[in-house]
Design a protein around this motif. Structure first.
Motif, PDB file in Angstrom:
ATOM      1  N   TYR A  52      57.253  64.667  49.417  1.00  0.00           N
ATOM      2  CA  TYR A  52      56.406  64.517  48.240  1.00  0.00           C
ATOM      3  C   TYR A  52      55.868  63.096  48.243  1.00  0.00           C
ATOM      4  CZ  TYR A  52      55.020  64.947  43.354  1.00  0.00           C
ATOM      5  OH  TYR A  52      54.310  64.982  42.187  1.00  0.00           O
ATOM      6  N   PHE A  53      54.567  62.972  48.412  1.00  0.00           N
ATOM      7  CA  PHE A  53      53.965  61.645  48.446  1.00  0.00           C
ATOM      8  C   PHE A  53      53.837  61.099  47.033  1.00  0.00           C
ATOM      9  CE2 PHE A  53      52.185  63.488  52.385  1.00  0.00           C
ATOM     10  CZ  PHE A  53      52.658  62.552  53.274  1.00  0.00           C
ATOM     11  N   THR A  54      54.492  60.011  46.784  1.00  0.00           N
ATOM     12  CA  THR A  54      54.399  59.417  45.448  1.00  0.00           C
ATOM     13  C   THR A  54      53.103  58.615  45.337  1.00  0.00           C
ATOM     14  OG1 THR A  54      55.598  57.482  46.247  1.00  0.00           O
ATOM     15  CG2 THR A  54      56.893  59.213  45.218  1.00  0.00           C
ATOM     16  N   ASP A  55      52.677  58.429  44.134  1.00  0.00           N
ATOM     17  CA  ASP A  55      51.561  57.521  43.887  1.00  0.00           C
ATOM     18  C   ASP A  55      52.075  56.113  44.088  1.00  0.00           C
ATOM     19  OD1 ASP A  55      49.829  59.397  43.227  1.00  0.00           O
ATOM     20  OD2 ASP A  55      49.890  59.072  41.063  1.00  0.00           O
ATOM     21  N   LYS A  56      51.451  55.413  44.978  1.00  0.00           N
ATOM     22  CA  LYS A  56      51.951  54.061  45.227  1.00  0.00           C
ATOM     23  C   LYS A  56      50.916  53.011  44.874  1.00  0.00           C
ATOM     24  CE  LYS A  56      53.558  55.624  49.172  1.00  0.00           C
ATOM     25  NZ  LYS A  56      53.931  56.962  48.783  1.00  0.00           N
ATOM     26  N   LYS A  57      51.447  51.918  44.423  1.00  0.00           N
ATOM     27  CA  LYS A  57      50.596  50.760  44.219  1.00  0.00           C
ATOM     28  C   LYS A  57      50.628  49.965  45.514  1.00  0.00           C
ATOM     29  CE  LYS A  57      52.410  50.019  39.536  1.00  0.00           C
ATOM     30  NZ  LYS A  57      53.437  49.200  38.885  1.00  0.00           N
ATOM     31  N   TRP A  58      49.521  49.839  46.148  1.00  0.00           N
ATOM     32  CA  TRP A  58      49.508  49.005  47.348  1.00  0.00           C
ATOM     33  C   TRP A  58      49.066  47.626  46.923  1.00  0.00           C
ATOM     34  CZ3 TRP A  58      51.726  51.020  51.437  1.00  0.00           C
ATOM     35  CH2 TRP A  58      51.772  52.401  51.529  1.00  0.00           C
ATOM     36  N   ASP A  59      50.009  46.743  46.840  1.00  0.00           N
ATOM     37  CA  ASP A  59      49.673  45.408  46.379  1.00  0.00           C
ATOM     38  C   ASP A  59      48.847  44.680  47.423  1.00  0.00           C
ATOM     39  OD1 ASP A  59      52.988  44.145  47.069  1.00  0.00           O
ATOM     40  OD2 ASP A  59      51.672  45.509  48.128  1.00  0.00           O
ATOM     41  N   GLY A  60      47.619  44.395  47.035  1.00  0.00           N
ATOM     42  CA  GLY A  60      46.736  43.668  47.934  1.00  0.00           C
ATOM     43  C   GLY A  60      46.586  44.345  49.287  1.00  0.00           C
ATOM     44  N   SER A  61      46.596  45.648  49.240  1.00  0.00           N
ATOM     45  CA  SER A  61      46.491  46.416  50.473  1.00  0.00           C
ATOM     46  C   SER A  61      45.264  45.990  51.263  1.00  0.00           C
ATOM     47  CB  SER A  61      46.377  47.883  50.112  1.00  0.00           C
ATOM     48  OG  SER A  61      45.587  48.575  51.027  1.00  0.00           O
ATOM     49  N   TRP A  62      45.469  45.817  52.540  1.00  0.00           N
ATOM     50  CA  TRP A  62      44.370  45.344  53.375  1.00  0.00           C
ATOM     51  C   TRP A  62      43.703  46.486  54.105  1.00  0.00           C
ATOM     52  CZ3 TRP A  62      46.903  46.749  57.777  1.00  0.00           C
ATOM     53  CH2 TRP A  62      48.290  46.618  57.750  1.00  0.00           C
ATOM     54  N   CYS A  70      60.228  55.534  42.493  1.00  0.00           N
ATOM     55  CA  CYS A  70      60.059  55.523  43.946  1.00  0.00           C
ATOM     56  C   CYS A  70      58.660  55.050  44.317  1.00  0.00           C
ATOM     57  CB  CYS A  70      60.310  56.911  44.525  1.00  0.00           C
ATOM     58  SG  CYS A  70      62.045  57.357  44.524  1.00  0.00           S
ATOM     59  N   GLY A  71      57.671  55.589  43.641  1.00  0.00           N
ATOM     60  CA  GLY A  71      56.300  55.213  43.942  1.00  0.00           C
ATOM     61  C   GLY A  71      56.085  53.717  43.758  1.00  0.00           C
ATOM     62  N   ASP A  72      56.601  53.200  42.685  1.00  0.00           N
ATOM     63  CA  ASP A  72      56.402  51.780  42.426  1.00  0.00           C
ATOM     64  C   ASP A  72      57.019  50.902  43.499  1.00  0.00           C
ATOM     65  OD1 ASP A  72      55.023  52.425  40.201  1.00  0.00           O
ATOM     66  OD2 ASP A  72      56.587  51.869  38.763  1.00  0.00           O
ATOM     67  N   LYS A  73      58.058  51.415  44.127  1.00  0.00           N
ATOM     68  CA  LYS A  73      58.711  50.613  45.148  1.00  0.00           C
ATOM     69  C   LYS A  73      58.287  51.009  46.555  1.00  0.00           C
ATOM     70  CE  LYS A  73      61.173  48.554  42.016  1.00  0.00           C
ATOM     71  NZ  LYS A  73      60.873  47.160  41.640  1.00  0.00           N
ATOM     72  N   GLY A  74      57.309  51.876  46.637  1.00  0.00           N
ATOM     73  CA  GLY A  74      56.790  52.243  47.954  1.00  0.00           C
ATOM     74  C   GLY A  74      57.566  53.323  48.688  1.00  0.00           C
ATOM     75  N   TYR A  75      58.394  54.025  47.971  1.00  0.00           N
ATOM     76  CA  TYR A  75      59.164  55.094  48.602  1.00  0.00           C
ATOM     77  C   TYR A  75      58.506  56.455  48.388  1.00  0.00           C
ATOM     78  CZ  TYR A  75      63.197  52.059  49.345  1.00  0.00           C
ATOM     79  OH  TYR A  75      64.038  51.071  49.773  1.00  0.00           O
TER      80      TYR A  75
END
Lengths: 333, 333
Positions: free
Chosen positions: A95-105, B86-91
DNA sequence: GGCATCATGGAAACCGGTTTCCATACACTA
DNA sequence: TAGTGTATGGAAACCGGTTTCCATGATGCC
């Protein structure tokens, strides 16, 4: 944990041989195979699936994207269908979580996420709105993909949905056959594909019965009980009121509550028919159109596995059914 | 998809350098770093997480075991809490499906499954019954583990649960304070840990108020509406009936339906208090004890991440709260 | 008995990353 | 100018499997 090298050493064979045993490849003497299996068992060995995925590019994993959160009333049932099929075929679910990519390049799309995780296929759900451009890359890729409730196809992509159009027709026709001619519709946000299809069905039956369409009796709102409640309040304030309302279940239930809170009753004053047959509906004795959510999940999983195995990938359109309960009545006049 | 080798060639550096850039290791000249980043971006490159997991033994994945199917009314909310953290931590989340191992040549436990998939930690949920032996290996292993609603601890294992005992006390005390002295309990299967704790709370308050305990008024059943319905039917047939019932929500709702179907009403004839505060309860205006399911998920995920990062792993016990609605009334006796 | 054939098992490359350790180049000091 | 220190980047081993291809020995055949 024991690795294939440990097993190879203990069994006094090469890791190639162990691998052949694991994968039931031919060319290993029965005696050797027995020995290797015994050592594996003794050491409670199981091949590391990550290493295996790396070399085979196969992970026995199906990815799920669900960023919009599939409607709560749906999620568990659909998920359970997916799970049943995946489990039976030896797949796990990522299950792909919604992620915050901090400053994702890097701009990161569904294709990259799924390839980077090496899933064998993906199921896309909870995308209500029709903006397909963000799926272009995925559709063009070779990643086996199944959309739920979004009719997108591609070389390796297909979809599963309920027959919203005909389901809506069944609903509205039922109302018409009960004698209703003044029918309102409370439906989801305008951009939602499923809502549009249901609306088309609604209009189509109006035409069929030569009932004139009244745009004031159509309400677009978020899929929340309160929104149905508010829409119904507006209806209650109208001079000329409809006698029946067609609304997706959660909105229908909101409407029922508004009706009751304002001293009216169902179906005496208004007939209500829903769409979805969520769990709550039974408790409100709501007459509705059933979507088989479990089958939606089962079909999605089966379809993605078919695509993975290069079998046919024709879209699946699930039938809906009328569930008669107690919120619709015949009117005369 | 581009690999690290492609990027290395295009940027005319070694893959070691590219790797250092990816992982923000020091020792790469700013200029070189810029160049590599540009090439990565141009080629839409993202490191393959499978290869990465293989060498780092870290996957940024949390596994979930849920073989008993966490109560439907709970699942989505708990899951959503887990997902948020999990999402917030990139998992991402790997949901282990129930699999049929045809002729499996190895006995396969939770530890092996999770190690073999290289998850960084696991959350165990949906195990209602108390048979802990099957968790022995997991508890003894170094796999970070969090149980939901099962109070197991180990070197790298801990748990999250609601305060069922005190929640139940609050419920029953509330009934007592309303003047009830004849209180029945309809609860889950006898072997269920949460059910037992709630039952203890029930008994404890009976003692506190010096009310004698009547075993005929305790019903153990499956967590299904129908079971609550049937239990209530039995109560309705009794000569001496309780005036109040404490039951987990889904059972309480079954009871309410039975009461209504038999011509009685709530709270006039029976006061009912629930436990859980599932979504349905609001629709029945059921007074109940709320468990924060979302927080259960959040806490479980946070806890497993703490264990992974070698922070403290103290169990988390979530408070419950009384939600007063309309199914309890004061009686004068 | 000599040679082709086949069954069996191993060596080595590969999947796509990470990491350790060493080589080089340059600057700075004595 | 030689010697030392530091910044930078690369070679190679490694993670734990799969797979190709080749070597070996046993067997069958004439």
């Amino acid at each position: 944990m024991a690795t294939i090298n440990d097993i190879a050493k203990l069994a006094k064979v090469s890791k190639a041989t162990v691998s052949k045993v694991i994968n039931q490849h031919p060319g290993v003497k029965e005696e050797t195979k027995k020995k290797v299996l015994r050592i594996m068992k003794q050491n409670n060995y199981w091949p590391n699936s990550v290493a295996r995925s790396l070399s085979t590019h196969k992970s026995y994993t199906i990815g799920i994207f669900d960023p919009g959160r599939l409607n709560n009333f749906f999620f568990r049932e659909v998920f359970e269908g997916i799970e049943r099929v995946c489990g039976d075929k030896g797949y796990d679910i990522l299950y792909f979580t919604d992620k915050k990519w901090d400053g994702s390049w890097v701009d990161f799309g569904y294709t990259e996420i799924s390839k980077n995780r090496s899933v064998d296929g993906v199921i896309m759900m909870g995308f209500g709105r029709v903006e397909t451009s963000k799926f272009d890359a995925l559709l063009a890729s070779d990643m086996p993909t199944v959309f739920i409730d979004l009719d997108l196809v591609g070389k390796n992509a297909s979809y599963v949905t309920s027959d919203n159009f005909n389901g809506a027709k069944t609903a509205v026709r039922y109302l018409c056959q009960l004698g209703h001619e003044k029918i309102a519709m409370i439906t989801g946000p305008n951009g939602f594909k499923v809502a549009r299809e249901r609306f088309s069905g609604f209009q189509s039956v109006l035409d069929e019965f030569e009932i004139s369409y009244n745009p004031d009796w159509v309400f677009y709102c978020q899929y929340q009980l309160e929104a149905g409640y508010e829409a119904m309040k507006k209806i209650l304030k109208m001079r000329e009121k409809p006698t029946a309302i067609f609304a997706e279940d959660i909105l229908a239930i909101g409407a029922i509550r508004a009706i009751r809170d304002h001293g009216f009753s169902v179906p005496e004053d208004f007939s209500i028919i829903g769409f979805d047959d969520i769990e709550l509906s039974e408790h409100y004795d709501l007459t509705t159109i059933r979507q088989d959510k479990y089958m939606l999940g089962v079909s999605a999983a089966e379809l993605v596995l078919k695509i993975i195995n290069k079998k046919n990938s024709a879209p699946v359109i699930l039938k809906t059914g009328l569930v008669k309960r107690a919120t619709c009545r015949r009117i005369t006049g």
